[in-house]
Design an enzyme around this catalytic site. Structure first.
Site, PDB file in Angstrom:
ATOM      1  N   SER A  30     -16.661  -5.090 -41.649  1.00 39.64           N
ATOM      2  CA  SER A  30     -15.255  -5.246 -42.036  1.00 39.64           C
ATOM      3  C   SER A  30     -14.957  -6.700 -42.370  1.00 39.64           C
ATOM      4  CB  SER A  30     -14.372  -4.809 -40.862  1.00 39.64           C
ATOM      5  OG  SER A  30     -13.042  -5.211 -41.058  1.00 39.64           O
ATOM      6  N   TYR A  43     -12.485  -6.441 -32.330  1.00 37.94           N
ATOM      7  CA  TYR A  43     -13.086  -5.563 -33.355  1.00 37.94           C
ATOM      8  C   TYR A  43     -13.931  -6.377 -34.345  1.00 37.94           C
ATOM      9  CZ  TYR A  43     -12.850  -2.684 -37.675  1.00 37.94           C
ATOM     10  OH  TYR A  43     -13.122  -1.996 -38.833  1.00 37.94           O
ATOM     11  N   LYS A  79     -17.921  -6.152 -35.024  1.00 40.70           N
ATOM     12  CA  LYS A  79     -18.533  -5.928 -36.346  1.00 40.70           C
ATOM     13  C   LYS A  79     -19.531  -7.044 -36.666  1.00 40.70           C
ATOM     14  CE  LYS A  79     -16.522  -2.120 -37.771  1.00 40.70           C
ATOM     15  NZ  LYS A  79     -17.312  -0.880 -37.909  1.00 40.70           N
TER      16      LYS A  79
HETATM   17  N1  LIG Z   1     -10.717   2.400 -43.265  1.00 40.26           N
HETATM   18  C1  LIG Z   1     -10.654   1.091 -43.388  1.00 40.26           C
HETATM   19  O1  LIG Z   1      -9.662   0.555 -43.868  1.00 40.26           O
HETATM   20  C2  LIG Z   1     -11.822   0.242 -42.970  1.00 40.26           C
HETATM   21  C3  LIG Z   1     -11.818  -1.129 -43.243  1.00 40.26           C
HETATM   22  C4  LIG Z   1     -12.906  -1.912 -42.840  1.00 40.26           C
HETATM   23  C5  LIG Z   1     -13.973  -1.327 -42.178  1.00 40.26           C
HETATM   24  N2  LIG Z   1     -13.941   0.010 -41.912  1.00 40.26           N
HETATM   25  C6  LIG Z   1     -15.051   0.598 -41.187  1.00 40.26           C
HETATM   26  O2  LIG Z   1     -15.551   1.709 -41.913  1.00 40.26           O
HETATM   27  C7  LIG Z   1     -15.968   2.726 -41.009  1.00 40.26           C
HETATM   28  C8  LIG Z   1     -15.282   4.020 -41.356  1.00 40.26           C
HETATM   29  O3  LIG Z   1     -13.895   3.807 -41.323  1.00 40.26           O
HETATM   30  P1  LIG Z   1     -12.887   5.025 -41.289  1.00 40.26           P
HETATM   31  O4  LIG Z   1     -11.642   4.574 -41.953  1.00 40.26           O
HETATM   32  O5  LIG Z   1     -13.556   6.280 -41.756  1.00 40.26           O
HETATM   33  O6  LIG Z   1     -12.617   5.122 -39.736  1.00 40.26           O
HETATM   34  P2  LIG Z   1     -12.152   6.418 -38.918  1.00 40.26           P
HETATM   35  O7  LIG Z   1     -11.495   5.907 -37.686  1.00 40.26           O
HETATM   36  O8  LIG Z   1     -11.383   7.349 -39.801  1.00 40.26           O
HETATM   37  O9  LIG Z   1     -13.529   7.104 -38.593  1.00 40.26           O
HETATM   38  C9  LIG Z   1     -14.375   6.609 -37.595  1.00 40.26           C
HETATM   39  C10 LIG Z   1     -14.941   7.797 -36.879  1.00 40.26           C
HETATM   40  O10 LIG Z   1     -15.738   7.292 -35.818  1.00 40.26           O
HETATM   41  C11 LIG Z   1     -15.584   8.197 -34.744  1.00 40.26           C
HETATM   42  N3  LIG Z   1     -15.891   7.529 -33.485  1.00 40.26           N
HETATM   43  C12 LIG Z   1     -15.245   6.480 -32.918  1.00 40.26           C
HETATM   44  N4  LIG Z   1     -15.791   6.183 -31.750  1.00 40.26           N
HETATM   45  C13 LIG Z   1     -16.805   7.065 -31.570  1.00 40.26           C
HETATM   46  C14 LIG Z   1     -17.735   7.273 -30.538  1.00 40.26           C
HETATM   47  N5  LIG Z   1     -17.751   6.503 -29.438  1.00 40.26           N
HETATM   48  N6  LIG Z   1     -18.626   8.278 -30.670  1.00 40.26           N
HETATM   49  C15 LIG Z   1     -18.640   9.063 -31.771  1.00 40.26           C
HETATM   50  N7  LIG Z   1     -17.774   8.905 -32.788  1.00 40.26           N
HETATM   51  C16 LIG Z   1     -16.876   7.913 -32.677  1.00 40.26           C
HETATM   52  C17 LIG Z   1     -14.122   8.632 -34.775  1.00 40.26           C
HETATM   53  O11 LIG Z   1     -13.958   9.874 -34.108  1.00 40.26           O
HETATM   54  C18 LIG Z   1     -13.862   8.698 -36.266  1.00 40.26           C
HETATM   55  O12 LIG Z   1     -13.978  10.015 -36.763  1.00 40.26           O
HETATM   56  C19 LIG Z   1     -15.649   2.215 -39.618  1.00 40.26           C
HETATM   57  O13 LIG Z   1     -16.783   1.646 -39.064  1.00 40.26           O
HETATM   58  C20 LIG Z   1     -14.607   1.144 -39.853  1.00 40.26           C
HETATM   59  O14 LIG Z   1     -14.624   0.166 -38.848  1.00 40.26           O
HETATM   60  C21 LIG Z   1     -12.903   0.811 -42.300  1.00 40.26           C
END
Ligand SMILES: NC(=O)c1ccc[n+]([C@@H]2O[C@H](COP(=O)([O-])OP(=O)(O)OC[C@H]3O[C@@H](n4cnc5c(N)ncnc54)[C@H](O)[C@@H]3O)[C@@H](O)[C@H]2O)c1
Length: 304
Positions: A119, A143, A147
């Site tokens: 991120s 967070y 990362k």
């Molecule tokens: N969406 C954004 O704006 C954004 C921005 C920067 C980085 N990211 C990164 O991209 C990735 C995907 O993002 P997203 O928007 O789909 O996030 P999200 O929160 O929609 O999905 C993350 C998934 O991880 C699962 N999860 C969390 N902890 C867990 C655990 N201990 N065991 C099993 N599953 C677990 C959750 O249930 C969820 O379904 C993440 O790593 C996030 O940090 C997202």
């Protein structure tokens, strides 16, 4: 080819699963999905879903059974707001989960290709006048630290030949379906759904606030593109669109008609998400990563 996706039930994960099943990316015979829970699962004989906690290292024996994984997308993560409120939860999932996965991959016969969803939160705030490939990471939230440590682990495990991994520093991705997400950047999606559904919206940032934007489609493109390149421990800063809220709202109004927007800036949200300087993604652009093109393309890819 066996592909493993952690966080496969999440916003980006579900979009990635759909794209892979639709034939984008590499051909595969097995697709293993890991998440805490799944609201819907694809009906496809290649798919195995494992509901469980990635902080529990026992989950990897099942996920990597029968020969390990060839390609891993590591997306499971606790979002920034929640990881800040609950330090133990963030550390267990975002750091413990990543380390557990990498150690399990280390024990398989041949090194897996891995793409880690990092991120732009690794940069912290305030951001410098420009963010580019040389900008130092100074996380301002747990967070972002989690990362950054994940990136370092991916790079070192790649250097040692345990995996062939890369990390992708994603910006806020739109448009997440309207539901409580724990994301401080949730307003970036809310404004898009409000425009599409002709609902009023109150934004915690100013009209002049400038953000980095990427659609979920572009994020999946970037993940697939990263997977197609040699990993070599690289950390990619992908290109993004940089738009003010005012510019986005004008384009949303052109697309969907007038809607009621008010601005009630919260200094913390403004500082973290709406003072984004130019982002110069030289290395990623040269390697073929692409942004959404323009604001119209962003809106189409995000909310249709
Ligand atoms: N969406 C954004 O704006 C954004 C921005 C920067 C980085 N990211 C990164 O991209 C990735 C995907 O993002 P997203 O928007 O789909 O996030 P999200 O929160 O929609 O999905 C993350 C998934 O991880 C699962 N999860 C969390 N902890 C867990 C655990 N201990 N065991 C099993 N599953 C677990 C959750 O249930 C969820 O379904 C993440 O790593 C996030 O940090 C997202």
């Amino acid at each position: 080819m066996h592909i493993l996706i952690t966080g496969a039930g999440g916003f980006v994960g579900a979009a990635l699963v759909s794209r892979l099943l639709a034939g984008a990316g590499p051909a595969f015979t097995r697709l293993t999905l890991v998440d805490r829970q799944f609201s819907a699962l694809p009906d496809d004989p290649r798919v195995t879903a494992l509901a469980g906690d990635i902080a529990d290292t026992g989950i990897w024996a099942d996920a990597l059974a029968n020969g390990g994984a060839d390609l891993v997308f590591h997306l499971a993560s606790v979002p920034g707001g929640l990881a800040e409120r609950d330090f133990d939860l963030g550390m267990a999932a975002n750091l413990g989960g990543t380390l557990g996965l990498l150690d399990a991959l280390r024990r398989q016969q041949s090194p897996a290709r891995l793409v880690f969803a990092s991120s732009v939160a690794v940069y912290g705030d305030p951001l410098p006048d420009q963010v580019d490939d040389a900008t130092p990471a100074r996380p301002g939230l747990s967070y972002g630290m989690q990362k950054l440590v994940g990136e370092l682990l991916v790079t070192d495990y790649s250097r040692r030949g345990f995996i062939d991994g890369s990390s992708l520093r994603l910006p806020g991705i739109v448009a997440r379906p309207p539901a409580p997400s724990g994301l401080i950047s949730a307003f970036m999606s809310e404004v898009m759904w409000a425009a599409r559904d002709h609902r009023p919206v109150c934004l915690p940032v100013s009209e002049q606030g400038v953000c980095w934007w990427m659609s979920v489609k572009a994020s999946v493109d970037a993940l697939l593109h990263a997977a197609a390149l040699p990993g070599q421990g690289r950390v990619w800063l992908p290109p993004v669109l940089r738009l003010t809220l005012g510019e986005l709202v004008a384009a949303l109004t052109d697309r969907f008609g007038a809607f009621d927007v008010t601005y009630a800036p919260d200094p913390v949200v403004e500082a973290k998400f709406a003072r984004q300087p130019p982002l110069i993604a030289t290395a990623a652009r040269a390697a073929g990563f692409r942004d959404d093109g323009d604001v119209a393309g962003l809106i189409t890819a995000a909310v249709g």
